[in-house]
Design a protein around this motif. Sequence first.
Motif, mmCIF file in Angstrom:
data_model
loop_
_atom_site.group_PDB
_atom_site.id
_atom_site.type_symbol
_atom_site.label_atom_id
_atom_site.label_comp_id
_atom_site.label_asym_id
_atom_site.label_seq_id
_atom_site.Cartn_x
_atom_site.Cartn_y
_atom_site.Cartn_z
ATOM 1 N N UNK A 1 0.838 -1.189 0.000
ATOM 2 C CA UNK A 1 0.000 0.000 0.000
ATOM 3 C C UNK A 1 0.875 1.241 0.000
ATOM 4 N N UNK A 2 0.332 2.344 -0.465
ATOM 5 C CA UNK A 2 1.015 3.628 -0.382
ATOM 6 C C UNK A 2 0.898 4.202 1.018
ATOM 7 N N UNK A 3 1.474 5.393 1.199
ATOM 8 C CA UNK A 3 1.456 6.014 2.523
ATOM 9 C C UNK A 3 0.037 6.250 3.013
ATOM 10 N N UNK A 4 -0.833 6.760 2.130
ATOM 11 C CA UNK A 4 -2.187 7.045 2.589
ATOM 12 C C UNK A 4 -2.946 5.762 2.928
ATOM 13 N N UNK A 5 -2.648 4.666 2.199
ATOM 14 C CA UNK A 5 -3.286 3.402 2.517
ATOM 15 C C UNK A 5 -2.869 2.876 3.875
ATOM 16 N N UNK A 6 -1.556 2.913 4.151
ATOM 17 C CA UNK A 6 -1.044 2.462 5.450
ATOM 18 C C UNK A 6 -1.589 3.330 6.578
ATOM 19 N N UNK A 7 -1.553 4.648 6.384
ATOM 20 C CA UNK A 7 -2.021 5.552 7.433
ATOM 21 C C UNK A 7 -3.520 5.405 7.659
ATOM 22 N N UNK A 8 -4.278 5.256 6.563
ATOM 23 C CA UNK A 8 -5.725 5.125 6.715
ATOM 24 C C UNK A 8 -6.114 3.880 7.486
ATOM 25 N N UNK A 9 -5.469 2.748 7.173
ATOM 26 C CA UNK A 9 -5.773 1.515 7.888
ATOM 27 C C UNK A 9 -5.339 1.607 9.354
ATOM 28 N N UNK A 10 -4.183 2.235 9.585
ATOM 29 C CA UNK A 10 -3.711 2.381 10.964
ATOM 30 C C UNK A 10 -4.658 3.246 11.780
ATOM 31 N N UNK A 11 -5.184 4.311 11.182
ATOM 32 C CA UNK A 11 -6.104 5.193 11.906
ATOM 33 C C UNK A 11 -7.403 4.475 12.254
ATOM 34 N N UNK A 12 -7.857 3.592 11.359
ATOM 35 C CA UNK A 12 -9.079 2.837 11.643
ATOM 36 C C UNK A 12 -8.863 1.895 12.828
ATOM 37 N N UNK A 13 -7.682 1.278 12.877
ATOM 38 C CA UNK A 13 -7.390 0.381 13.982
ATOM 39 C C UNK A 13 -7.217 1.162 15.286
#
Length: 366
Positions: free
Chosen positions: A33-45
Amino acid sequence: MRGLVLRLAGLSAGAEGAMRLIGFFDTLVEQRLGLDGVLGMAARVAECPVGLAGPGATGLTARPDGRTRPGGPPAGAAVRELRDGQYAWLARAGAPQPFDTLLLERLALACDAVLSRRGGEAVPLDPALLETVISSTAPLPERARALRLLGFAPSVPLTLLAVDGGRGPQGLAPVLDRLAPASVSRSRTAALGSVHAVAVTGPLPERLLAPAGFRIGVGPEVTASEAPRSWEGAVRALRFAGTSRSDVGLAPVVEEPAIYHSSLGAFEVLARELSGPAIAGIGDLAVLDALAAEPGSGTELLTTLEVLVQADSLRAAARTLHLHHNSVAVRVARAEAALGYGLGETVGRFRLALALALRRLRDNPA
């Protein structure tokens, strides 16, 4: 992936919970994943804002709903350094949760892995993912899964760019540099044969110029689930796009505009219905080919004609080309003699514009 997020949301302190969290971030890295994908999933968790900031990185903030936007951390955010002054951060209102320290550590490692792949720019992906997303024949469940792996929600606005070029050491960086930072941070790129697909969720410039050595076609903005329609439009627009050059002797760089699908109008039917062989044998194209082949001045003459059909007047064309209007007049007169019709009237210019468009379609079959 969504099921894993839901399970992680109920983490309890202990070794099993820690291993789940570590495995979650390892999966994000493996799926590229790109940066926004990694950050978005991390924020959901995490169920709180997280982000990446610091020198040399595009400042990104992800909200608990998984959406990202440009921005830095609020005051008091917990941080974890990566490299060169960059850092991941987590901002939780209220008391820290048991796994916040581990989550931030794994987030930093995941961001570091993304940055190491391509210096913080859009991350090259497995071409099969983006190819599935833009394929009109791929089953809907497969396209939906590919969208999730790319970090796109099915309803997010998406625009596909078809880019010819970018095979040198810089890749697509010259094109990405001309997009808004927010668009670049949420873009996905993949090489599909001789053409690159660039999926963008942010705003695009109203007029995008292609860097030297590139051609660009821009599809219509659609929801991500309709990506094949945007890709088809981008490929058709690409057939009309010229390659920007830096060696024509008219100016330091002659930059061609990206062709937007929305600007094609009735010309779209030509790209949809006419293949290269179907255009062969048209007399006006043979004349243009002969003019282009003239030693020393052919490329300059064709560029002059392309500018002329878009300009309000001969003087306006001369200004665009950085030439005296008398020099442009001489070139136009030579072209008129070869073509057999004048370019000072609407009918002549339309005939020339159509011939130039057909010539591009013939030379750009894909």
